[in-house]
Design a protein around this motif. Structure first.
Motif, short mmCIF file in Angstrom:
data_model
loop_
_atom_site.label_atom_id
_atom_site.label_comp_id
_atom_site.label_asym_id
_atom_site.label_seq_id
_atom_site.Cartn_x
_atom_site.Cartn_y
_atom_site.Cartn_z
N LEU A 79 13.84 -0.64 31.71
CA LEU A 79 14.95 0.29 31.55
C LEU A 79 15.42 0.42 30.10
N ASP A 80 14.94 -0.45 29.21
CA ASP A 80 15.46 -0.45 27.84
C ASP A 80 14.60 0.36 26.89
N ASP A 121 23.54 -5.78 12.89
CA ASP A 121 22.34 -5.92 13.72
C ASP A 121 22.39 -4.99 14.94
N ASP A 122 23.58 -4.68 15.39
CA ASP A 122 23.74 -3.81 16.56
C ASP A 122 23.24 -2.40 16.24
N ARG A 246 23.45 -3.62 27.40
CA ARG A 246 24.42 -2.71 28.00
C ARG A 246 25.45 -2.25 26.97
N GLU A 247 25.92 -3.17 26.17
CA GLU A 247 26.92 -2.82 25.15
C GLU A 247 26.32 -1.87 24.11
N GLU A 248 25.12 -2.16 23.66
CA GLU A 248 24.48 -1.31 22.67
C GLU A 248 24.28 0.10 23.19
N MET A 253 25.64 5.91 23.73
CA MET A 253 26.00 7.06 24.55
C MET A 253 27.35 7.63 24.12
N ALA A 254 28.31 6.73 23.88
CA ALA A 254 29.64 7.20 23.48
C ALA A 254 29.57 7.93 22.14
N GLN A 255 28.84 7.38 21.17
CA GLN A 255 28.69 8.04 19.87
C GLN A 255 28.03 9.41 20.01
#
Length: 647
Positions: A79-80, A121-122, A246-248, A253-255
């Motif tokens: 999924l990634d 790093d994110d 999930r956080e990344e 998506m939000a950006q």
């Protein structure tokens, strides 16, 4: 004009004869006679598939196909994939920029390199900081724009199936059209919540934006269903990732939505969809076992299909209270298994409806029951099987469709009288009409004559069937019920002048009505009260003193209970002397009534053998020891033998 003929593929064969639901009832009958309820027998039939229908799949076949399809989806990939692709493009753009800066000795180049070195790093945070970065490398700028386009397409495609293609062109007008579509969609949903939405509003919306919805919903309800299932799949995809992934991805998506000017509209849409479809699994993680990375849109599509398959599997199992075939969604079947599976499902639904509409099943107080018509059909089937066995064994009577109440014809005739059951003598009747009227035949009641037949004696038939729990344990219960049904049907169809009574006995005995035979269950009590059964049978014979007595006993155990003077049942094992004496006393009474008792012994117990040998010695009847499979054959052939002798 030229015509070409070929196999019909658009659904079931329109020229095929209608399915005979009697075959389905016969299949259910085997299970019902074995102790199953009508509702469970029907469910088992629908799971296996319908007899006599070529290539028809039952629910179990569809269930296996759904599980196979689900395994394939889970093994498709990871999924990634979007995160992996985004990181790769980001690294590529940074590498291209560093390659451009390295030969430059200026302080500006060193400051830019330091800025690149300090990127978090994110992935999402790094992309956010590089949004305002002025790229020196044209190749790096192009790669970064490719990354942003990828995210824009993947994120929106995860919410709206098909937007990936619509946004492949970087034309700003295409994005503006998506913004307008989402605004009007949210306004339409809010109008519907207020009760102000009409089908004309939806049609106008689709005329403007229909190309963005490849599934082409026909109304707002279908559109909401499609969008909600996809939005829920997106949430499940996020829930299936590791916390860091999930956080990344959530930040990416939000950006992306913020940069596209869709953040507020998407938030409005998500709230409305979740409110309308709270039944969907919005945050349930799904385990994917494949190795190939999938893009976000493809991953959401896979999870959307998996959710459909999970729900479809639950409906196909039909193992919950009140389950019905109408619970199975045809659209889900079509998406998962194709058009042919929809046709198979419709065939199963049709049989379920036809069994009720044609009067074989009825719902009483929410419970599915066999009707008297269904019981008669099961009796006819049981009798037909018995006659088939008799024919195959070359012994006994066989199926005669013209048999009736009348005996052999004598050759004489007489005028018809009201109530006569003898066959009409057609020739003499027509001759009488011609003699009375001349050339034109106009029959009156006085013209009719009937053919005289030999008198056929009537019989009082008693079938005593053991209902004790041991019959179920030995696997003879279904055969006993089928035999009782067959004998009841035989007497009703071929010997309607006979008086038949079926008596079931365990700790007590009772008269069994034909309509309750099929669904009858064994008694989980102690006691084989043949004494009480013979008392009831004796009263039946006494009510028909001019009839020939026929007594048949089906049992797998010796008498272990008798009836006390106060009407209570007394049980004792091994059998008490009183039980045996009272039972044999009733046997002696049957002998004085000229009733021959034939016993059909379904167990090889020594004590039972001793008892039935004593019955045969006292009464003069015969003892049979058939297998359960041949019980009906023995009972029916013995009854027919006695009827031929007495006739």
């Amino acid at each position: 004009m030229a015509y070409r003929y070929g196999e019909y593929h658009d659904g079931p064969d329109p020229l095929a004869p209608p399915y005979d639901v009697r075959a389905a009832l016969d299949e259910m009958g085997d299970a019902i006679l074995s102790g199953s309820t009508p509702v469970h027998a029907l469910r088992d039939l629908l799971k296996r598939g319908l007899p006599g229908m070529r290539d028809n799949r039952g629910l179990d076949d569809m269930l296996r196909e759904v599980r196979r399809r689900r395994r394939e989806l889970r093994e498709r990939g990871r999924l990634d994939g979007t995160l992996e692709r985004a990181r790769a493009l980001l690294d590529q753009a940074i590498g291209q920029e560093r390659a451009e800066l390295f030969p430059d000795p200026s302080d500006d180049a060193r400051l830019r390199e330091a800025e690149l070195d300090s990127l978090p790093d994110d992935t999402a945070s790094a992309i956010q900081e590089l949004t305002s970065y002025e790229w020196r490398s044209a190749a790096a700028r192009q790669t970064f724009e490719e990354l942003r386009a990828l995210l824009r397409q993947e994120v929106l495609d995860s919410q709206f199936r098909g937007l990936r293609e619509a946004l492949a062109n970087p034309d700003p007008a295409a994005m503006e059209r998506v913004r307008q579509m989402m605004g009007e969609l949210n306004d339409m949903l809010e109008a519907d919540a207020r009760g102000e939405h009409t089908q004309e509003d939806f049609d106008r919306f689709m005329s403007k934006y229909g190309d963005l919805f490849p599934e082409q919903p026909r109304n707002l309800e279908e559109l909401v269903d499609q969008l909600a299932r996809r939005a829920a799949a997106t949430q499940r995809m996020l829930a299936s990732l590791t916390p860091r992934q999930r956080e990344e991805l959530a930040n990416l998506m939000a950006q992306t939505l913020e940069q596209a000017g869709l953040s507020d509209q998407m938030r409005r849409l998500g709230q409305q969809l979740q409110t309308r479809r709270p039944d969907l699994a919005w945050n349930s993680p799904e385990r994917m076992t494949g190795d190939d990375p999938m893009g976000m849109g493809d991953a959401v599509t896979a999870l959307e299909e998996l959710a459909d398959l999970n729900q479809l599997e639950s409906a196909l199992r039909q193992d919950y209270p009140g389950a019905r075939l109408d619970d199975i969604d045809e659209d889900s079947i079509r998406r998962a298994l194709g058009r042919s599976a929809v046709d198979d499902l419709e065939a199963l639904k049709r049989v379920e409806r036809e069994l009720e509409e044609q009067g074989y099943l009825q719902r009483r107080r929410g419970k599915l029951e066999l009707t008297p018509k269904a019981v008669r059909r099961l009796g006819e089937t049981a009798l037909r099987r018995v006659f088939t066995s008799l024919e195959a064994g070359r012994r006994g009577d066989h199926d005669q469709h013209d048999a009736g109440a009348a005996g052999e014809l004598t050759g004489a005739s007489r005028p018809w009288r009201f109530g006569d059951e003898q066959p009409i003598d057609v020739v003499r009747t027509l001759v009488n009409g011609i003699r009375r009227t001349g050339s034109t035949i106009q029959l009156s009641v006085d013209d009719f004559e009937v053919a005289e037949t030999e008198r056929r004696s009537a019989a009082a038939v008693c079938l005593l069937v053991d209902l004790s729990y041991s019959m179920a344990l030995r696997g003879t219960w279904a055969a006993a019920k089928e035999t009782a049904l067959a004998l009841q049907t035989l007497v009703a169809s071929k010997f309607p002048q006979d008086a038949v009574q079926i008596v079931g006995f365990s700790n007590y005995a009772r008269v069994l009505q034909p309509d309750e035979l099929a669904g009858l269950d064994w008694d989980m009590v102690q006691g084989t009260n043949l004494h009480h059964a013979l008392l009831i049978a004796g009263r039946h014979l006494d009510r028909h003193p001019d009839f020939e007595p026929v007594v048949l006993v089906v049992t797998d155990g010796e008498p272990t209970a008798h009836l006390l003077r106060n009407g209570q049942s007394a049980f004792e094992w091994p059998p008490s002397r009183e039980t045996l004496e009272l039972t044999l006393a009733e046997i002696d009474k049957m002998t004085r009534r000229r009733a021959t008792i034939n016993v059909f012994m379904l167990a090889a117990d020594e004590r039972l053998k001793e008892f039935v040998d004593e019955v045969a010695r006292r009464n003069g009847g015969r003892v049979f020891s058939p297998s359960a499979e041949r019980l009906g054959e023995y009972v029916v052939s013995d009854f027919l033998r006695q009827r031929r002798i007495r006739r």
